[in-house]
Each structure stands twice: as structure tokens, then as C-alpha cells.
Design a protein around this motif. Structure first.
Motif, PDB file in Angstrom:
ATOM      1  N   LEU A  37      56.600  55.470  43.146  1.00 15.21           N
ATOM      2  CA  LEU A  37      55.974  55.175  41.864  1.00 15.21           C
ATOM      3  C   LEU A  37      54.522  55.631  41.958  1.00 15.21           C
ATOM      4  CD1 LEU A  37      55.923  53.819  39.042  1.00 15.21           C
ATOM      5  CD2 LEU A  37      55.265  51.694  40.215  1.00 15.21           C
ATOM      6  N   ALA A  38      54.097  56.484  41.035  1.00 10.68           N
ATOM      7  CA  ALA A  38      52.751  57.050  41.104  1.00 10.68           C
ATOM      8  C   ALA A  38      52.036  56.896  39.768  1.00 10.68           C
ATOM      9  CB  ALA A  38      52.803  58.524  41.496  1.00 10.68           C
ATOM     10  N   VAL A  39      50.737  56.691  39.865  1.00  5.39           N
ATOM     11  CA  VAL A  39      49.840  56.714  38.713  1.00  5.39           C
ATOM     12  C   VAL A  39      48.803  57.791  38.993  1.00  5.39           C
ATOM     13  CG1 VAL A  39      48.204  55.424  37.302  1.00  5.39           C
ATOM     14  CG2 VAL A  39      50.186  54.251  38.293  1.00  5.39           C
ATOM     15  N   TYR A  40      48.606  58.706  38.052  1.00  5.76           N
ATOM     16  CA  TYR A  40      47.671  59.793  38.323  1.00  5.76           C
ATOM     17  C   TYR A  40      46.999  60.274  37.042  1.00  5.76           C
ATOM     18  CZ  TYR A  40      51.438  62.912  36.757  1.00  5.76           C
ATOM     19  OH  TYR A  40      52.422  63.529  36.020  1.00  5.76           O
ATOM     20  N   HIS A  41      45.853  60.880  37.237  1.00  4.97           N
ATOM     21  CA  HIS A  41      45.080  61.462  36.138  1.00  4.97           C
ATOM     22  C   HIS A  41      44.970  62.959  36.363  1.00  4.97           C
ATOM     23  CE1 HIS A  41      41.966  62.106  33.131  1.00  4.97           C
ATOM     24  NE2 HIS A  41      41.244  62.727  34.045  1.00  4.97           N
ATOM     25  N   GLU A  42      45.147  63.714  35.296  1.00  2.00           N
ATOM     26  CA  GLU A  42      45.056  65.171  35.366  1.00  2.00           C
ATOM     27  C   GLU A  42      44.140  65.665  34.258  1.00  2.00           C
ATOM     28  OE1 GLU A  42      47.963  69.081  34.913  1.00  2.00           O
ATOM     29  OE2 GLU A  42      48.828  67.126  35.272  1.00  2.00           O
ATOM     30  N   LEU A  90      38.216  73.877  24.997  1.00  2.00           N
ATOM     31  CA  LEU A  90      39.188  72.797  25.034  1.00  2.00           C
ATOM     32  C   LEU A  90      39.319  72.217  26.436  1.00  2.00           C
ATOM     33  CD1 LEU A  90      41.545  71.184  23.683  1.00  2.00           C
ATOM     34  CD2 LEU A  90      43.040  73.097  24.351  1.00  2.00           C
ATOM     35  N   VAL A  91      39.315  70.895  26.526  1.00  2.00           N
ATOM     36  CA  VAL A  91      39.602  70.171  27.768  1.00  2.00           C
ATOM     37  C   VAL A  91      40.893  69.391  27.549  1.00  2.00           C
ATOM     38  CG1 VAL A  91      38.832  68.394  29.382  1.00  2.00           C
ATOM     39  CG2 VAL A  91      37.170  69.987  28.386  1.00  2.00           C
ATOM     40  N   GLN A  92      41.881  69.618  28.416  1.00  5.78           N
ATOM     41  CA  GLN A  92      43.149  68.906  28.319  1.00  5.78           C
ATOM     42  C   GLN A  92      43.226  67.882  29.446  1.00  5.78           C
ATOM     43  OE1 GLN A  92      46.747  71.035  27.372  1.00  5.78           O
ATOM     44  NE2 GLN A  92      45.640  72.936  26.962  1.00  5.78           N
ATOM     45  N   LYS A  93      43.616  66.640  29.104  1.00  8.45           N
ATOM     46  CA  LYS A  93      43.669  65.590  30.117  1.00  8.45           C
ATOM     47  C   LYS A  93      44.673  64.528  29.707  1.00  8.45           C
ATOM     48  CE  LYS A  93      39.624  63.288  28.077  1.00  8.45           C
ATOM     49  NZ  LYS A  93      38.246  62.799  28.342  1.00  8.45           N
ATOM     50  N   TYR A  94      45.114  63.762  30.711  1.00  3.92           N
ATOM     51  CA  TYR A  94      46.044  62.668  30.450  1.00  3.92           C
ATOM     52  C   TYR A  94      46.091  61.732  31.652  1.00  3.92           C
ATOM     53  CZ  TYR A  94      49.424  65.017  33.489  1.00  3.92           C
ATOM     54  OH  TYR A  94      50.037  65.605  34.570  1.00  3.92           O
ATOM     55  N   LEU A  95      46.658  60.555  31.431  1.00  5.10           N
ATOM     56  CA  LEU A  95      46.962  59.579  32.474  1.00  5.10           C
ATOM     57  C   LEU A  95      48.456  59.312  32.412  1.00  5.10           C
ATOM     58  CD1 LEU A  95      45.899  57.472  34.617  1.00  5.10           C
ATOM     59  CD2 LEU A  95      45.879  55.829  32.727  1.00  5.10           C
ATOM     60  N   ALA A  96      49.146  59.415  33.557  1.00  6.20           N
ATOM     61  CA  ALA A  96      50.604  59.302  33.558  1.00  6.20           C
ATOM     62  C   ALA A  96      51.087  58.327  34.624  1.00  6.20           C
ATOM     63  CB  ALA A  96      51.244  60.668  33.786  1.00  6.20           C
ATOM     64  N   VAL A  97      52.276  57.791  34.372  1.00  4.26           N
ATOM     65  CA  VAL A  97      53.010  56.969  35.339  1.00  4.26           C
ATOM     66  C   VAL A  97      54.351  57.647  35.552  1.00  4.26           C
ATOM     67  CG1 VAL A  97      53.994  54.709  35.842  1.00  4.26           C
ATOM     68  CG2 VAL A  97      51.888  54.879  34.499  1.00  4.26           C
TER      69      VAL A  97
END
Length: 304
Positions: free
Chosen positions: A257-262, A272-279
């Protein structure tokens, strides 16, 4: 030893200084920035030939203000599903792998798939060095639109604290560190862009990655930095995009199980800056030829 220590320090500083503060990362644009599921202290496993290995992955973009759901930068990713498969053709020296990535659009109901990224590659490891030849094609699934494709070569050098860094083991005996860094050339490029706003065409890439085992390979902190240059720019060696990722992975047996920011951002101009936080959840599998009795078995001492 002094040289290896110097290289290790440079890689750590590259990840911490270049990767973390300002922001930028792309979605697995060169293979496997995810942390390895292998135990870094298991030095014998790498010499076995895998009949087939890989992982299944599914994740939700919990927070996504700008990471697009298609190559033309339309929509916003909601869900991600991925299959990674690999097989050793000749020990660790020649391996074939494929990554199949699928994304959905949260602005279109979350479930229907909007993009398919297919990757096919040959790779190999010789001592501390690895090489890779890869083809990737990114295409929309739910409508017509831009397709991106490229073929590239990449060479990386790898350091592991268990083998190469006695100074690290003396300071942090219970925390293993694995790092690699390298450079690549996109020798074929069909619309694979050099910035997140889909401008330019990528030519070179520079990469760095680190996995820090915080607790018995059950808690792993990882970071990844990826730079692209523009073949249409005045300086083709200067990075025009920086992509970074930082994540924390929790493991139990073959599950993670991982939590990460890209985040992806341009370097040479505003844009443009693309970003997200995912599980995400990941399940890995590995069946070696030895497991099925197909390879050479290790010699055993005969006890009368």
C-alpha cells in the motif's frame, strides 16, 4: 570505495535538492520508478532466472488538480490500473518486460478508461550497471486524439548499501539504501513532448532514483527524479522538464500500500504544471525457473 561514496552522496543530493522542494514528476516515463519489492539484503535472488514475474497495481488519484487523463492534456485522471510482466531470457543479463497502464477520467464518471500507455522493453544488468531499450506508445481510448510514441535507450549505475557502502551500514545498520542514476536518448520520437504543456520534442533524459528501507523492507521511502531535454531547443542538452515523485510504501508479504505525490513542471519557461496525490495497492509475483525445477539446481552437500 571513496569514489562509490562520492557517487552515493551526489545521488542523494540530486534527489533531495532537485527533486523535493519546487516540484515536478512524470508517470513512469522510463520503466520502474516504483520501489523494488525485493529484499535489498537478498543478494542471491538476483542470480536466479525468472520464468515470469511482475505485479498488478490499482490506484486512486485522491487529489488531482491538474494531471491530465489523455495525451492531449484533456480531463483529469481518476483511477489507474497497471500490469507489469517480465521474463528472464538469459539470467539477469537479458530480460523482456512490458508495462500496460490504463487511466480513467474523473470528469467523465471515473470508471470508463480514457488512456492506454503500452511499454515494451529489453533490459539487462551487468554488475553495477543496467541497460534498457524501450518502446512506449500512449493513446486515448474513449475518443480520437493525439498519440505519443518513442523508442529510447537508457544506461544507469546502481549502488546498494548492502554491497557498496560500508560507511552507510556503520551509520545506519538497520536501514538499507538502494540508488541508481543515469542518462538516456530518445532516438525515435513521434510526438513525445519535452514539457507538460505538450510543447517541444524530448531528446535526452537524465534520471535518479532512491529507495530507503525504513523498517525491514516493510516500510520504504522512495523518490524519483526525471529530466527531459528538447531536441528543438537551442541547447539540446539543457533540461526543459523536471518530473519528481516521493512516496511511502507499506508492505505485507507480496502486497504493498503506497501513498505518493507526483508533479511535472517546465524548467526553461513558465507553463502548465501537472500534479496529483495518489493511493495505490500493488500485488507482486515472481516464479523462477528454479521454483519449477526447470533451471540448474544449487549443489548440495551430500550428508551420509
Amino acid at each position: 570505495m571513496a569514489l562509490r561514496r562520492h557517487i552515493a552522496c551526489v545521488l542523494i543530493l540530486s534527489l533531495l535538492v532537485c527533486g523535493l522542494p519546487a516540484g515536478a514528476l512524470a508517470l513512469e516515463k522510463y520503466g520502474r520508478p516504483l520501489p523494488s519489492m525485493d529484499d535489498p539484503n537478498d543478494l542471491d535472488r538476483g542470480s536466479e532466472e525468472s520464468l515470469f514475474a511482475g505485479y498488478l497495481l490499482t490506484g486512486a488519484f485522491a487529489k488531482n488538480p491538474s494531471f491530465a487523463a489523455r495525451p492531449d492534456n484533456s480531463g483529469l485522471v481518476g483511477l489507474r490500473h497497471m500490469l507489469h510482466l517480465e521474463t528472464d531470457l538469459y539470467k539477469q543479463y537479458l530480460t523482456f518486460y512490458t508495462d500496460q497502464n490504463f487511466f480513467s477520467d474523473r470528469t467523465n464518471g471515473w470508471i470508463e478508461l480514457s488512456e492506454w500507455d503500452g511499454t515494451y522493453a529489453f533490459t539487462g544488468v551487468v554488475d553495477h550497471f543496467a541497460w534498457r531499450l524501450q518502446y512506449e506508445r500512449d493513446a486515448p481510448l474513449d475518443r480520437s486524439g493525439i498519440k505519443q510514441a518513442y523508442a529510447d535507450g537508457l544506461i544507469t549505475a546502481k549502488l546498494q548499501s548492502a554491497q557498496d557502502m560500508a560507511w552507510w551500514r556503520s551509520l545506519f545498520p538497520n536501514q538499507s539504501l538502494t540508488m541508481y542514476g543515469g542518462a538516456g536518448w530518445l532516438f525515435h520520437n513521434s510526438n513525445y513532448f519535452a514539457r507538460p504543456d505538450n510543447t517541444g520534442r524530448a531528446l535526452f533524459r537524465y534520471v535518479a532514483h532512491a529507495d530507503l528501507d525504513l523498517y525491514k523492507n516493510k516500510v520504504v521511502l522512495y523518490g524519483d527524479v526525471n529530466f527531459f531535454t528538447d531536441r528543438e531547443g537551442s541547447n539540446q542538452a539543457r533540461p526543459t522538464e523536471m518530473d519528481w515523485i516521493v512516496g511511502l510504501a507499506l508492505r505485507w508479504h507480496d502486497m504493498e500500500l503506497a501513498v505518493y505525490h507526483e508533479q511535472d513542471q517546465p524548467l526553461d519557461k513558465p507553463g502548465l504544471v501537472q500534479k496529483y496525490l495518489a493511493v495505490q495497492m500493488r500485488f507482486s509475483f515472481d516464479v523462477s525457473k528454479q521454483d519449477l525445477g526447470l533451471g540448474k539446481q544449487p549443489l548440495r552437500e551430500i550428508i551420509p
